[in-house]
Design an enzyme around this catalytic site. Structure first.
Site, PDB file in Angstrom:
ATOM      1  N   ASP A   8       8.351  79.338  20.755  1.00 46.13           N
ATOM      2  CA  ASP A   8       7.627  78.266  21.430  1.00 46.13           C
ATOM      3  C   ASP A   8       7.041  78.755  22.749  1.00 46.13           C
ATOM      4  O   ASP A   8       5.912  78.409  23.090  1.00 46.13           O
ATOM      5  CB  ASP A   8       8.541  77.070  21.692  1.00 46.13           C
ATOM      6  CG  ASP A   8       7.856  76.043  22.582  1.00 46.13           C
ATOM      7  OD1 ASP A   8       6.834  75.483  22.149  1.00 46.13           O
ATOM      8  OD2 ASP A   8       8.309  75.837  23.722  1.00 46.13           O
TER       9      ASP A   8
ATOM     10  N   ARG B  78      -1.551  78.267  23.466  1.00 45.22           N
ATOM     11  CA  ARG B  78      -2.226  76.971  23.367  1.00 45.22           C
ATOM     12  C   ARG B  78      -2.949  76.633  24.663  1.00 45.22           C
ATOM     13  O   ARG B  78      -4.025  76.028  24.647  1.00 45.22           O
ATOM     14  CB  ARG B  78      -1.213  75.878  23.040  1.00 45.22           C
ATOM     15  CG  ARG B  78      -0.708  75.892  21.613  1.00 45.22           C
ATOM     16  CD  ARG B  78       0.533  75.030  21.464  1.00 45.22           C
ATOM     17  NE  ARG B  78       0.326  73.711  22.037  1.00 45.22           N
ATOM     18  CZ  ARG B  78       1.283  73.022  22.663  1.00 45.22           C
ATOM     19  NH1 ARG B  78       2.486  73.526  22.815  1.00 45.22           N
ATOM     20  NH2 ARG B  78       1.011  71.821  23.146  1.00 45.22           N
TER      21      ARG B  78
END
Length: 433
Positions: free
Chosen positions: A167, A174
């Site tokens: 993550d 992102r």
């Protein structure tokens, strides 16, 4: 001789591009291969954009979340003598609720493991706020976390680097590829860390409004439903409150000043909205672990929550009685006429505090703990010409002009009887599985 990979990144990307539902083993491989460096950043960027555009099914999001959890370690609180419950907020302007909430819930014999982060952009991080307290330390070993939860019932500390490392890598990507807002990616990012953390129950504070990550309430509800489903599928009792971030929460925006306001709440006072949201989230957390017949507000008013706060701060090396940092410079903005404050928009105040030094643009930037904004009036308050509306605080006066630029048009004084900005109720909805 290198091992042969079971899938090809281009085929997986093409599948999501063409709206094909990906198989569990494809998603497992993609996350693992990206973590190992076999899948390149540019390939994962293409995948995140395809996901942003085409979405994912509930099963795909669950698989993505579980794959990110599997990329690292999981904490285990099963050896504790008390149930565990955590809270996560999607962040907003003046959102300091974690600080009074953790000790309040811990009063009732529940363990509250708040593994938190630092802020990036206009939303200050919980750890940044607490590091305003002299001596307080954010980094604890797993053994220290367990011991503190058993002894004091609560901890707020930095999440270990071993939790969901996939993550962390995907989050940074992102941020640079315009895919931050993809609900499958947001939900799996938040829930992979929270599930890996090992809590038995979780309450989500999902914000909507001008100062929120998701400004549209329907998108906030969609995100909340997705995360509640993920938690439920993973065996974590999960619920969400949809809460208002059109107006700054409380009167303090920054770090040290938000700590001070949190202490006011723990002393039985503080702004009514901060107290109300703290109490609502505490009730929701306690309800998830089966404690429905407790007087939450009494624990704020009789000093028990404050005693718990002092114990937890001291356990992490902090001095709860020490003076908090004070900014060297202040700038007061006053009302230019008599009337009523009818508008006060959250986002510009968040950006203004960030420009004063309360936040960071890059992970490596230093936060100025004393920088921030103090609001002297909220929408609906009558004001007189010359009365202070808000005070800017910073260590360098050169920061004031850019902060004031950000605040241009962020508030408006109207006539008595004029409609006041209606951001809606503080808590707009509650979502459970």
């Amino acid at each position: 001789m290198s091992a042969v990979e079971p899938f090809d990144a281009v085929d997986v990307i093409k599948g999501k591009r063409d709206r094909r539902e990906l198989a569990t083993d494809e998603i497992d491989w993609l996350v693992d291969a990206y973590t190992r460096g076999v899948v390149a950043d540019e390939q994962m960027s293409a995948f995140t954009m395809a996901t942003f555009l085409n979405g994912m099914t509930r099963r795909e999001i669950r698989d993505l979340t579980l794959a990110m959890i599997a990329s690292g370690e999981r904490m285990d609180f099963s050896g504790l003598s008390k149930p565990t419950v955590d809270k996560h907020s999607t962040g907003g302007v003046g959102d300091k609720i974690t600080l009074p909430l953790m000790p309040l819930v811990a009063v009732f014999g529940v363990a509250v493991p708040q593994l938190s982060g630092r802020g990036l952009g206009h939303t200050g991080g919980t750890l940044d706020k607490l590091e305003s307290i002299p001596g307080w330390r954010a980094s604890l070993s797993n053994d220290e976390i367990l011991a503190q939860l058993e002894a004091d019932g609560g901890v707020i500390c930095a999440a270990g680097s071993g939790l969901a490392p996939a993550d962390r890598k995907l989050y940074a990507l992102r941020d640079t590829t315009a895919t931050v807002e993809a609900i499958p990616l947001i939900a799996s990012s938040i829930m992979s860390k929270k599930i890996a953390e090992g809590t038995g129950a979780l309450v989500l504070d999902v914000k909507f409004g001008s100062g929120a990550f998701m400004q549209d309430i329907e998108r906030s509800k969609e995100l909340a439903r997705t995360m509640v489903e993920l938690g439920t599928d993973a065996g974590v009792a999960t619920s969400a409150l949809i809460t208002n971030m059109n107006v700054p929460l409380g009167r303090a925006i920054g770090n040290a000043n938000e700590v001070a306001e949190s202490v006011e709440v723990l002393a039985g006072g503080g702004p009514s909205d901060v107290r109300a949201l703290t109490v609502a989230l505490a009730r929701e957390m306690l309800d998830l672990v089966g404690m429905t017949d407790v007087d939450v507000e009494a624990a704020l008013d009789d000093g028990r929550a404050m005693d718990k706060w002092n114990a937890v701060i001291r356990a992490q090396g902090g001095d709860p009685t020490a003076p908090l940092p004070q900014a060297r410079e202040t700038h007061v903005v006053t009302a230019d006429r008599d009337g009523v404050l009818v508008e006060q928009h959250a986002l510009p105040f968040g950006i203004g505090a960030w420009r004063l030094g309360a936040g960071r643009a890059r992970k490596e930037d230093l936060v100025q703990h004393a920088a921030g904004i103090e609001l002297h009036a909220k929408p609906g308050d009558a004001v007189r010409a010359g009365q202070p509306l808000f005070t800017l605080s910073a260590d360098e006066p050169a920061r004031f002009p850019r902060a004031l630029d950000a605040l241009e048009g962020a508030w408006r004084i109207g006539d008595a009887g004029e409609a006041v900005q209606d951001g809606g109720p503080l808590i707009a909805d509650r979502i459970r599985a």
